[in-house]
Write an enzyme that holds these catalytic residues in place. Structure first.
Site, PDB file in Angstrom:
ATOM      1  N   GLY A 113       0.830  -1.192   0.000  1.00 13.23           N
ATOM      2  CA  GLY A 113       0.000   0.000   0.000  1.00 13.23           C
ATOM      3  C   GLY A 113       0.866   1.244   0.000  1.00 13.23           C
ATOM      4  CB  CYS A 114       0.355   4.620  -1.389  1.00 12.32           C
ATOM      5  SG  CYS A 114      -1.323   4.961  -0.807  1.00 12.32           S
ATOM      6  CG  HIS A 115      -1.233   6.050   3.388  1.00 15.75           C
ATOM      7  ND1 HIS A 115      -1.006   7.402   3.445  1.00 15.75           N
ATOM      8  CD2 HIS A 115      -2.464   5.897   2.839  1.00 15.75           C
ATOM      9  CE1 HIS A 115      -2.049   8.052   2.956  1.00 15.75           C
ATOM     10  NE2 HIS A 115      -2.951   7.154   2.590  1.00 15.75           N
ATOM     11  CB  SER A 117       5.333   2.106   0.386  1.00 20.67           C
ATOM     12  OG  SER A 117       4.736   1.050  -0.318  1.00 20.67           O
TER      13      SER A 117
END
Length: 307
Positions: A113-115, A117
């Protein structure tokens, strides 16, 4: 020539992967017409005919797609949250814990997931180095561009009738049940999930994840932290950048349209802030997915990335 199928190519992440791979001469994209892209038989055929399948789908649809794969040679990169803490899948953050080699040997990759990462990139090396306890209680806040919210949110922010409230940053996931929390905890080895405060604002792409830590909770100082990050990241995709100020500010869109990630450390002898900056659609989504595909195929991990 590698055959690639993107199941869910009409979504934000899928569209970005299509755009990137369509420019490469070493891959062949298996495509389905609009009439067939939701047809199970057509999808099943495409999923079993490819070398690598990207799943850019909601969780339930991603699980269904995996069940359709019968060809043992097909490698899958799932960009949903469905398999991120599944022990049968390899977490796709190549820069941590020797994961590069594990990804290369796997056939089931869960794209981060972006957050998550940004958080994992900051906390994981400190836990592994033994300078931060797994028992520590952490807080994380993350600024993100609206493209991370998918088509509906993009349409809302880009509409001529955008609500007045959207013009200021908006915090969300206030119940502390954000879908990225399980992987944030799992891949840092933390005993407790962090308090997580994500904030979306009126800019399209970019992400800035910050983790504040009291120096008393660390077994080293600022210089020690910098040394750990320099050792942890080789700079090919994720790199440590010292004193990365912009006239006293840090912009959340400094890495827009890039696939790398910058790690920095700020603060003083009492209070420290760890910061990661990257593009939520780059290292936070499609860029990471393509990096994982490259590793799976045994080619340069940076091929096709904007660094």
């Amino acid at each position: 020539m590698y055959n690639i199928f993107i199941d869910g190519s009409a979504g934000t992440t899928g569209l970005k992967i299509v755009d990137r791979l369509s420019k490469r001469k070493d891959v062949n994209l298996i495509t389905l017409s609009d009439e067939l892209r939701k047809d199970i038989s057509a999808r099943k055929q495409a999923l079993n005919d490819c070398d690598v399948a990207f799943l850019c789908l909601p969780d339930s649809a991603a699980i269904e797609a995996v069940s359709l794969v019968e060809n043992p040679n097909v490698k899958i990169i799932d960009t949903s949250t469905a398999h991120r803490v599944n022990k049968d899948w390899q977490y796709g953050f190549a820069e941590i814990n020797g994961y590069f080699d594990k990804i290369a040997k796997s056939k089931r990759i869960a794209n981060p997931g972006c957050h998550a990462s940004g958080f994992i990139a900051l906390v994981n090396p400190l836990i592994n180095a033994g300078v931060l306890s797994k028992e520590v209680n952490l807080t994380c806040f993350s600024l993100t561009g609206y493209t991370g919210g998918g088509k509906k949110m993009i349409a809302e922010y880009e509409s001529e009738d955008m609500p007045e409230l959207y013009k200021a940053p908006r915090q969300y996931a206030l119940t502390q049940n954000h879908k990225h929390l399980p992987e944030m905890q799992e891949y840092c080895g933390l005993k407790e999930k962090p308090i997580f405060c994500p904030i979306v604002a009126d800019f399209d792409r970019g992400m800035e994840v910050s983790v504040p830590i009291f120096a008393k909770d660390l077994k080293c100082g600022l210089d020690g932290l910098k040394e750990i990050f320099l050792k942890a990241y080789d700079g090919k995709v994720v790199k440590f950048v010292d004193e990365n100020f912009e006239n006293g500010f840090l912009s959340a869109n400094s890495m827009k349209n890039k696939d790398g990630m910058e790690i920095s450390v700020y603060g003083n002898e009492d209070r420290i802030v760890l910061v990661s900056r990257f593009d939520n659609l780059g290292k936070g989504a499609s860029g990471a997915a393509i990096q994982n595909m490259n590793i799976l195929l045994g080619i340069d991990q940076t091929k096709g990335l904007e660094l």
